[in-house]
Design a protein around this motif. Sequence first.
Motif, PDB file in Angstrom:
ATOM      1  N   ARG A 168       0.836  -1.205   0.000  1.00 28.05           N
ATOM      2  CA  ARG A 168       0.000   0.000   0.000  1.00 28.05           C
ATOM      3  C   ARG A 168       0.872   1.257   0.000  1.00 28.05           C
ATOM      4  O   ARG A 168       0.567   2.249  -0.650  1.00 28.05           O
ATOM      5  N   GLU A 758      -5.818  -2.242   0.454  1.00 31.21           N
ATOM      6  CA  GLU A 758      -5.662  -1.247  -0.602  1.00 31.21           C
ATOM      7  C   GLU A 758      -4.646  -1.687  -1.654  1.00 31.21           C
ATOM      8  O   GLU A 758      -4.748  -1.342  -2.832  1.00 31.21           O
ATOM      9  N   ILE A 767      -9.893   3.440  -3.986  1.00 29.60           N
ATOM     10  CA  ILE A 767      -9.611   3.308  -2.556  1.00 29.60           C
ATOM     11  C   ILE A 767     -10.825   2.681  -1.882  1.00 29.60           C
ATOM     12  O   ILE A 767     -11.956   2.761  -2.393  1.00 29.60           O
ATOM     13  N   VAL A 789     -15.647  -0.115  -2.836  1.00 30.53           N
ATOM     14  CA  VAL A 789     -14.452   0.431  -3.482  1.00 30.53           C
ATOM     15  C   VAL A 789     -14.912   1.633  -4.289  1.00 30.53           C
ATOM     16  O   VAL A 789     -15.769   1.498  -5.173  1.00 30.53           O
ATOM     17  N   SER A 792     -11.264   7.883  -5.968  1.00 30.76           N
ATOM     18  CA  SER A 792     -10.780   8.877  -5.023  1.00 30.76           C
ATOM     19  C   SER A 792     -10.835  10.272  -5.646  1.00 30.76           C
ATOM     20  O   SER A 792     -10.943  10.428  -6.856  1.00 30.76           O
ATOM     21  N   ARG A 836      -6.071  11.061  -3.152  1.00 34.70           N
ATOM     22  CA  ARG A 836      -6.752   9.838  -2.690  1.00 34.70           C
ATOM     23  C   ARG A 836      -7.677  10.133  -1.509  1.00 34.70           C
ATOM     24  O   ARG A 836      -7.649   9.462  -0.491  1.00 34.70           O
TER      25      ARG A 836
END
Length: 883
Positions: A168, A758, A767, A789, A792, A836
Motif C-alpha cells: 500500500r 488497498e 480506494i 471500493v 478517489s 486519494r
Amino acid sequence: MNARPRLWRVLLSCLLVLLLLRAGPAMAAAALLSADDALLFDARVGSLSVGNGIRGFTVEDAICLDMGDVIEALKIAVVPSEDKRRAQGWAFDEARHIAIDRDTGEARFGTEYMRLGANDIHDSRSGWCVDTQALGRWLGVTFDADTTNAILTITSPAPLPIEAALRRTAAAERLATKTQPQTAGLEKHRFPYRLWRMPALDASLAAGWQRDAKGAQVRTTRYEMLASGELAYASAEARLASDANAMPDSLRLRLYRADPDGQLLGPLAATQAAIGDVDSFAIPLVAGSASGRGVALTNRPLDAIGEFDKVALTGLLPQGWDAELYRNGELLRVVPADADGRYAFRDIALRHGVNVLEVVRYGPQGQVRRERRVYNIAAQSPGPGETWWSTNIVQGNHDLLRFGTSRQTPASGWRGSMAVDHGLGRGTSIGAAIVRAPSSDGSADYGHLNLRGGLGGMLGEVSWAGRRGGGSAMRASVVGDLFKTSIAVEAVHNRGLRSERMDPALRSYVGVALDRPVHAAGLILPLHFDLRSTRQQSGQGVEANGRLSVATRSVAASLVGGWSRFQSSDGMARESATAGLLVSGRVGKVRLRGEVHWRLKPDPTLMGVQLSANRALGATDMVQISANYAASEKKVAIDAAYARDFGPAALTLNLSGDSHRAVAIGLGLTFSVGPGANGRFGRVRSASQARGGGLLVRAFHDLDGNGRRDAGEPPFADPVGVLVNDLPLPARLRGEEARDIELDGLSPATPIKIALDEASLSDPFDIPSNPGVLVTPRAGLHEVVELGVSPSASVEGTLAMNGRALAGETIELLTMDGASAYRARTEFDGMFSFERVRYGRYRLKVAQGRHPQVEQIVELGQARSMARLGVIDVGTVQRMAAR
C-alpha cells in the motif's frame, strides 16, 4: 619561584593531550558516520521497494543501518528515547517485544537477549546506526547489503505480516501523496438475530473393540454432536453425547447473547445473558466457578474477571482431545478432556500488567485450535461512578438433560449469587455480594465485601466473607512489580468459615509468589517461585514450588518442582518433594509433546511418563505415536494412530496395547455440515464449522462513496484482498472463490476489524470507501459483509498572506463532525494538495498560532472529483473578520 607555575603548566598540557587522544577516535567515528559518507540503499522485501531508502555506513568492514530509516521503512513500532540511550517496542508481532538499553549494554527481543558489542550501535547525526547482523537478530530478519548496486535485501523465514502494508505504501508513493489519512472510529456492522437459523453441526463417531488383561472383550460405539446456530433471537449451542453403547447420555443446550457495547435487556445495559448450560461467577473465599444448567446475567465487560487476581478458563473439548495452557508464552498446564467434554483451568494466577492466556487444543486427527485471551489486572475495576453487576443461578455438574445418573462432585447442587462493584475513582472500587453455594455440610448463605485500589504501582484488594450461622474470613492480596520482578502476596485469616473454598480447619496462610525473567544462553527464561505457610487446627505446614520455562520458535518447556512439609500438633512431621517436566514443540516436521513426573521424597521414584509424536504425511495424512507409563499400575501403554483427511470427512484408525496384554482397536470419523459461501446449508467439511464463526466479504463499486451498497451499484469485478485486524488475511482462512473472500474459524463474540487491502486494488486511484468495519462473528453462522471500493478525489490550492506565499503551514480536512481525516503542509510556494481523498463533505481548516483560523467547505463526489480551491489569502480573511 616559577617552578610551581611551570609544573602546573606541564600537568595541564599533559591533561589536554590525554583528552585529545581520547577524543580522537570519537571524532574519527563522528566523521566516519557523517552524512557525506552515507550510502543510500534501495531496500527491498521480495519484489517490493520499501520506503524512501535506508542510509547505511561502512564501519570496520561491516555495514550499519540508520535505525530511524529502518523503523520508517518497515513500519516497526519501536520508539527510541530522547537521549538516544534506549529503544523499545515490538516488531511485526506484539509477542516479539524489543528493548534495547545502551546503559546496561543489553538487548532483549522476543524470548532472547544478547549483550551489546562495541560495534553493534554507532552514533550518527540522525540517531543510531546499527550493525546489520545485530539488527537482523533483533527483528528476526536478514539484511543483505549489496554496496555495488546500493540494494538492501530483507528476507524472513516466514512472510512478514506487514508486506501488504508495504505494498500500500508503494502504491501511495507512485502518486506522490503527502497526506496521512486518519480515522476517528469504525462503523459497527450488526447482524440481526432471527427466530431460527439452521445450525452448523459437528459430528464425531467412534467404534472400537478392546480386550482387557483378563481376556474380557468389549465393543463400544460412541458419538458426540455439537450444533451452533440461532434460536428464539439468540445464539444457540447444543451438545449431544452418548455412552459406550451408543445410547444418549447427556444433552446440553445454551441460549445466549453477548454485546460488548452493553445494549442488552434495555435499561439493564447487560453485556452478557445466557440460559441453559452456563458457568457461575466465582466469589473469593466463598465459591469457585462451576458449570451446569441455569441462567447468568451481567453488565461486566466481556474480558472482565470475577476475582481480583485469578481467572478460570473453560470450554468445549471433545473426547480424544487435550489442551495446553500458556501465560505470556509460558507453558503452565496440560489437561485432557473430562467426561463432560470440557476443559477447565481453574484458579489461574494473574500477574501485574498484561496477562496473555492462550489455550492450545490438540485433536486426534492432528487438529490444532488456539484461543487467546488478554487480561490486565489494572483494568478489572469499574471506572469512576461506574457500576458493574452480575447475577446467576446454576445447578453445578448437571446438564440440561441427563439420561443416565449425574456424577456427584463437590460442585454439584444449586448455587446463586448477586454481586455489585462500584468505581470510586483513581483505580479504587468497592463491592458487595450475596451468595448461596454448596459446602461440605450442605448449602449455605454467605455475604462478601471487597475493596480494591492501587498505591505506588502496586494493586491490592481486601475482602471479607461471612456465613449465615457463624464463621468469617478475611483475605488481602497485593500484586505489583519491584526491581523487574513480578510480586504477588496473599494472606488469609479464617475464623471458622466453612465454604466451597475455605476449610474451617484452616486458621491462616500467607503466600508469596515471584516471577522474574532470567537471562541464560541467549534466551529469556521465565522463573517462578512461590512459598506458602499454612496454620491449621491439626498443625502447620510450609509449601514451596518453582518453575523454570523456556519458549523458542520451535519448543516450549517448563521444569517444575515442589516441596512441602507438615508438622502436626503431636510432633509428627511429613515431608514430600516432586518434580516434573512439560514439553511441547516441533523438531523438523515432527510435533512432540510430553510430560514426566518424579517423586523425590519420600521413596524417590518415577511416577509417570507421557510422550506423543505426530507427523504430517503430505497435506491430508498424519501419523501419531504415543507412549505412557504409570508407576501406580506398573503399566506401559503404546498407542498408534493414522488419520486421513478426505476433505468432507476425516478418518482415524487407532491401535493400542499395554504391558498387561490388553489390546484395543478403534475407528473414528469426524465431519461437519454447515452453511456455505452462498449462505445455504449443506457444505460438508472435515474441519469444525460449529465452534467458530464465518464471514463472507464481498466488494462492490461504491459509486457515490457513501460506504453503503445502493441500488445500481455493481459488484467489484477484480479479486480483492482483505485485512483482518490490520493484518493480511491468513492463508488458512482464505476461501475458494476468487472474487469473494471467505473467513472461517473466527472466535465467536470477539469483535474483529475487517477492511479491504488497498494494495490489492489494481487501479491506484481506487480506494476503500471506509477504513473498515467492526464485526462480531457468531458461532456456526456465515454472515455477508459488503465493503465498497470508490474512486478517489483530489483537493489542491495555494495558501498566502497578503499576496505572499505561506510555506510550512498545516492544512487539515475535517469531517463535518470535527474529526481530522487528512493533513498536509504547504510547500515553499504555498501550494498544498490532498490526494486519494474519499468522497464526502469536509471542512478545510488552516489553524496556526500566528495566523487567523480559516475554514472552507469542500464537497467531493462523482460530480466533483477534483477540487481546485485557488489562492486562499488569510490576510483577506483577517480584514473581512475585522469589518
